[in-house]
Motif scaffolding. Structure first.
Motif, PDB file in Angstrom:
ATOM      1  N   GLU A  54       7.656  -7.754  -6.058  1.00  0.00           N
ATOM      2  CA  GLU A  54       6.436  -7.656  -6.861  1.00  0.00           C
ATOM      3  C   GLU A  54       6.128  -6.206  -7.227  1.00  0.00           C
ATOM      4  O   GLU A  54       5.672  -5.933  -8.329  1.00  0.00           O
ATOM      5  CB  GLU A  54       5.247  -8.287  -6.127  1.00  0.00           C
ATOM      6  CG  GLU A  54       5.253  -9.791  -6.120  1.00  0.00           C
ATOM      7  CD  GLU A  54       4.949 -10.397  -7.492  1.00  0.00           C
ATOM      8  OE1 GLU A  54       4.390  -9.712  -8.367  1.00  0.00           O
ATOM      9  OE2 GLU A  54       5.278 -11.574  -7.677  1.00  0.00           O
ATOM     10  N   PHE A  55       6.385  -5.294  -6.310  1.00  0.00           N
ATOM     11  CA  PHE A  55       6.135  -3.888  -6.605  1.00  0.00           C
ATOM     12  C   PHE A  55       7.002  -3.432  -7.778  1.00  0.00           C
ATOM     13  O   PHE A  55       6.515  -2.808  -8.720  1.00  0.00           O
ATOM     14  CB  PHE A  55       6.407  -3.008  -5.378  1.00  0.00           C
ATOM     15  CG  PHE A  55       5.999  -1.586  -5.583  1.00  0.00           C
ATOM     16  CD1 PHE A  55       4.708  -1.177  -5.324  1.00  0.00           C
ATOM     17  CD2 PHE A  55       6.898  -0.651  -6.085  1.00  0.00           C
ATOM     18  CE1 PHE A  55       4.306   0.129  -5.549  1.00  0.00           C
ATOM     19  CE2 PHE A  55       6.515   0.662  -6.308  1.00  0.00           C
ATOM     20  CZ  PHE A  55       5.217   1.052  -6.036  1.00  0.00           C
ATOM     21  N   ILE A  56       8.278  -3.763  -7.738  1.00  0.00           N
ATOM     22  CA  ILE A  56       9.187  -3.373  -8.818  1.00  0.00           C
ATOM     23  C   ILE A  56       8.772  -4.034 -10.133  1.00  0.00           C
ATOM     24  O   ILE A  56       8.736  -3.381 -11.182  1.00  0.00           O
ATOM     25  CB  ILE A  56      10.644  -3.734  -8.456  1.00  0.00           C
ATOM     26  CG1 ILE A  56      11.108  -2.884  -7.269  1.00  0.00           C
ATOM     27  CG2 ILE A  56      11.563  -3.531  -9.658  1.00  0.00           C
ATOM     28  CD1 ILE A  56      12.418  -3.344  -6.655  1.00  0.00           C
ATOM     29  N   ILE A 114      11.128   1.577  -4.917  1.00  0.00           N
ATOM     30  CA  ILE A 114      10.700   2.368  -3.768  1.00  0.00           C
ATOM     31  C   ILE A 114      11.823   2.297  -2.745  1.00  0.00           C
ATOM     32  O   ILE A 114      12.392   1.232  -2.514  1.00  0.00           O
ATOM     33  CB  ILE A 114       9.355   1.882  -3.168  1.00  0.00           C
ATOM     34  CG1 ILE A 114       9.330   0.371  -2.966  1.00  0.00           C
ATOM     35  CG2 ILE A 114       8.195   2.334  -4.005  1.00  0.00           C
ATOM     36  CD1 ILE A 114       8.078  -0.146  -2.293  1.00  0.00           C
ATOM     37  N   ASP A 115      12.160   3.457  -2.196  1.00  0.00           N
ATOM     38  CA  ASP A 115      13.206   3.478  -1.177  1.00  0.00           C
ATOM     39  C   ASP A 115      12.548   3.736   0.168  1.00  0.00           C
ATOM     40  O   ASP A 115      11.522   4.380   0.267  1.00  0.00           O
ATOM     41  CB  ASP A 115      14.267   4.523  -1.490  1.00  0.00           C
ATOM     42  CG  ASP A 115      13.686   5.917  -1.652  1.00  0.00           C
ATOM     43  OD1 ASP A 115      12.457   6.065  -1.553  1.00  0.00           O
ATOM     44  OD2 ASP A 115      14.456   6.849  -1.874  1.00  0.00           O
ATOM     45  N   VAL A 161       0.881  -1.164   0.000  1.00  0.00           N
ATOM     46  CA  VAL A 161       0.000   0.000   0.000  1.00  0.00           C
ATOM     47  C   VAL A 161       0.919   1.215   0.000  1.00  0.00           C
ATOM     48  O   VAL A 161       1.717   1.393   0.923  1.00  0.00           O
ATOM     49  CB  VAL A 161      -0.908   0.047   1.248  1.00  0.00           C
ATOM     50  CG1 VAL A 161      -1.673   1.365   1.314  1.00  0.00           C
ATOM     51  CG2 VAL A 161      -1.864  -1.127   1.265  1.00  0.00           C
ATOM     52  N   VAL A 162       0.840   2.014  -1.059  1.00  0.00           N
ATOM     53  CA  VAL A 162       1.587   3.264  -1.117  1.00  0.00           C
ATOM     54  C   VAL A 162       0.632   4.370  -0.681  1.00  0.00           C
ATOM     55  O   VAL A 162      -0.398   4.585  -1.317  1.00  0.00           O
ATOM     56  CB  VAL A 162       2.126   3.549  -2.541  1.00  0.00           C
ATOM     57  CG1 VAL A 162       2.813   4.913  -2.584  1.00  0.00           C
ATOM     58  CG2 VAL A 162       3.073   2.449  -2.983  1.00  0.00           C
ATOM     59  N   LYS A 163       0.983   5.041   0.414  1.00  0.00           N
ATOM     60  CA  LYS A 163       0.129   6.109   0.943  1.00  0.00           C
ATOM     61  C   LYS A 163       0.866   7.437   0.846  1.00  0.00           C
ATOM     62  O   LYS A 163       1.996   7.558   1.312  1.00  0.00           O
ATOM     63  CB  LYS A 163      -0.254   5.836   2.393  1.00  0.00           C
ATOM     64  CG  LYS A 163      -1.184   6.897   2.951  1.00  0.00           C
ATOM     65  CD  LYS A 163      -1.634   6.561   4.359  1.00  0.00           C
ATOM     66  CE  LYS A 163      -2.621   7.599   4.829  1.00  0.00           C
ATOM     67  NZ  LYS A 163      -2.189   8.333   5.970  1.00  0.00           N
ATOM     68  N   VAL A 164       0.212   8.406   0.202  1.00  0.00           N
ATOM     69  CA  VAL A 164       0.725   9.772   0.094  1.00  0.00           C
ATOM     70  C   VAL A 164      -0.355  10.694   0.647  1.00  0.00           C
ATOM     71  O   VAL A 164      -1.421  10.843   0.034  1.00  0.00           O
ATOM     72  CB  VAL A 164       1.051  10.139  -1.374  1.00  0.00           C
ATOM     73  CG1 VAL A 164       1.626  11.546  -1.446  1.00  0.00           C
ATOM     74  CG2 VAL A 164       2.006   9.129  -1.988  1.00  0.00           C
ATOM     75  N   LYS A 165      -0.099  11.244   1.814  1.00  0.00           N
ATOM     76  CA  LYS A 165      -1.052  12.109   2.514  1.00  0.00           C
ATOM     77  C   LYS A 165      -2.391  11.396   2.681  1.00  0.00           C
ATOM     78  O   LYS A 165      -2.475  10.419   3.404  1.00  0.00           O
ATOM     79  CB  LYS A 165      -1.170  13.453   1.812  1.00  0.00           C
ATOM     80  CG  LYS A 165       0.155  14.194   1.810  1.00  0.00           C
ATOM     81  CD  LYS A 165       0.098  15.468   1.045  1.00  0.00           C
ATOM     82  CE  LYS A 165       1.510  16.054   1.007  1.00  0.00           C
ATOM     83  NZ  LYS A 165       1.688  17.034  -0.019  1.00  0.00           N
ATOM     84  N   THR A 202       4.894   7.884   2.124  1.00  0.00           N
ATOM     85  CA  THR A 202       5.835   8.841   1.560  1.00  0.00           C
ATOM     86  C   THR A 202       5.144  10.181   1.323  1.00  0.00           C
ATOM     87  O   THR A 202       3.914  10.247   1.320  1.00  0.00           O
ATOM     88  CB  THR A 202       6.432   8.289   0.237  1.00  0.00           C
ATOM     89  OG1 THR A 202       7.341   9.234  -0.304  1.00  0.00           O
ATOM     90  CG2 THR A 202       5.353   7.974  -0.774  1.00  0.00           C
ATOM     91  N   ASN A 203       5.935  11.216   1.121  1.00  0.00           N
ATOM     92  CA  ASN A 203       5.383  12.547   0.853  1.00  0.00           C
ATOM     93  C   ASN A 203       5.257  12.830  -0.631  1.00  0.00           C
ATOM     94  O   ASN A 203       4.624  13.801  -1.023  1.00  0.00           O
ATOM     95  CB  ASN A 203       6.254  13.628   1.510  1.00  0.00           C
ATOM     96  CG  ASN A 203       6.175  13.568   3.016  1.00  0.00           C
ATOM     97  OD1 ASN A 203       5.112  13.349   3.575  1.00  0.00           O
ATOM     98  ND2 ASN A 203       7.301  13.743   3.676  1.00  0.00           N
TER      99      ASN A 203
END
Length: 134
Positions: A50-52, A59-60, A8-12, A89-90
Motif C-alpha cells: 500500500e505504501f508503494i 522504502i528499504d 508510519v514514516v518517522k524521521v527524527k 529513517t534518517n
C-alpha cells in the motif's frame, strides 16, 4: 471485520502525514499511507504494498509492527482494524503522488511534528498513535 495496514514514516521528530483527496472517503482528513489487506496477505506485506501504491516510492529496511488501531464510522460503530508498522529513517521519504498507482488518494503529503499533528484534522486513533512516536 475489514482489516487494513499502514506505515508510519518517522524521521527524527517528524512523521509523514498525507491529506485524503476530495474524491475519496474521509476527504480532507490527514492520515498515514494505508489500505486494505487482500485475502491471504500478511499485514506487513500489505503495509509495504500500500505504501508503494499510494506514495510511488520504495522504502528499504524493515517495518516494525507497533500496534493496531480500531477505526470507527461516523455513528461510532467499529468499521475496521488498522495494523500499523513503523519505518524509522534518517532521510525523508519524498512521495511521488503524480506517478503513484494510487497517488490520487491524497492531495498532499508532508512531515509534521508533535504540535502540528495535535492540530491536524485526523482520526483520534491515528493521531494518538503518531503522538506516541514524537
Amino acid at each position: 471485520m475489514k482489516e487494513s495496514a499502514g506505515v508510519v514514516v518517522k524521521v527524527k521528530d517528524k512523521c509523514l502525514v498525507c491529506k485524503r483527496s476530495k474524491e475519496n472517503s474521509e476527504e480532507e482528513k490527514w492520515a498515514i499511507p494505508m489500505g486494505g489487506i487482500e485475502q491471504g496477505e500478511d499485514p506487513k506485506e500489505a503495509a509495504h504494498r500500500e505504501f508503494i501504491e499510494e506514495m510511488g516510492v520504495e522504502i528499504d529496511g524493515d517495518l516494525q509492527f507497533v500496534g493496531k488501531v480500531n477505526r470507527f464510522n461516523k455513528q461510532g460503530i467499529q468499521k475496521s482494524i488498522l495494523h500499523v508498522f513503523l519505518y524509522e529513517t534518517n532521510e525523508r521519504v519524498i512521495p511521488d503522488l503524480e506517478n503513484a498507482i494510487d497517488g490520487y488518494e491524497h492531495s498532499e503529503c508532508g512531515y509534521a511534528g508533535k504540535q502540528e499533528i495535535e492540530n491536524l484534522y485526523m482520526s483520534s486513533g491515528i493521531k494518538e498513535l503518531l503522538l506516541n512516536f514524537l
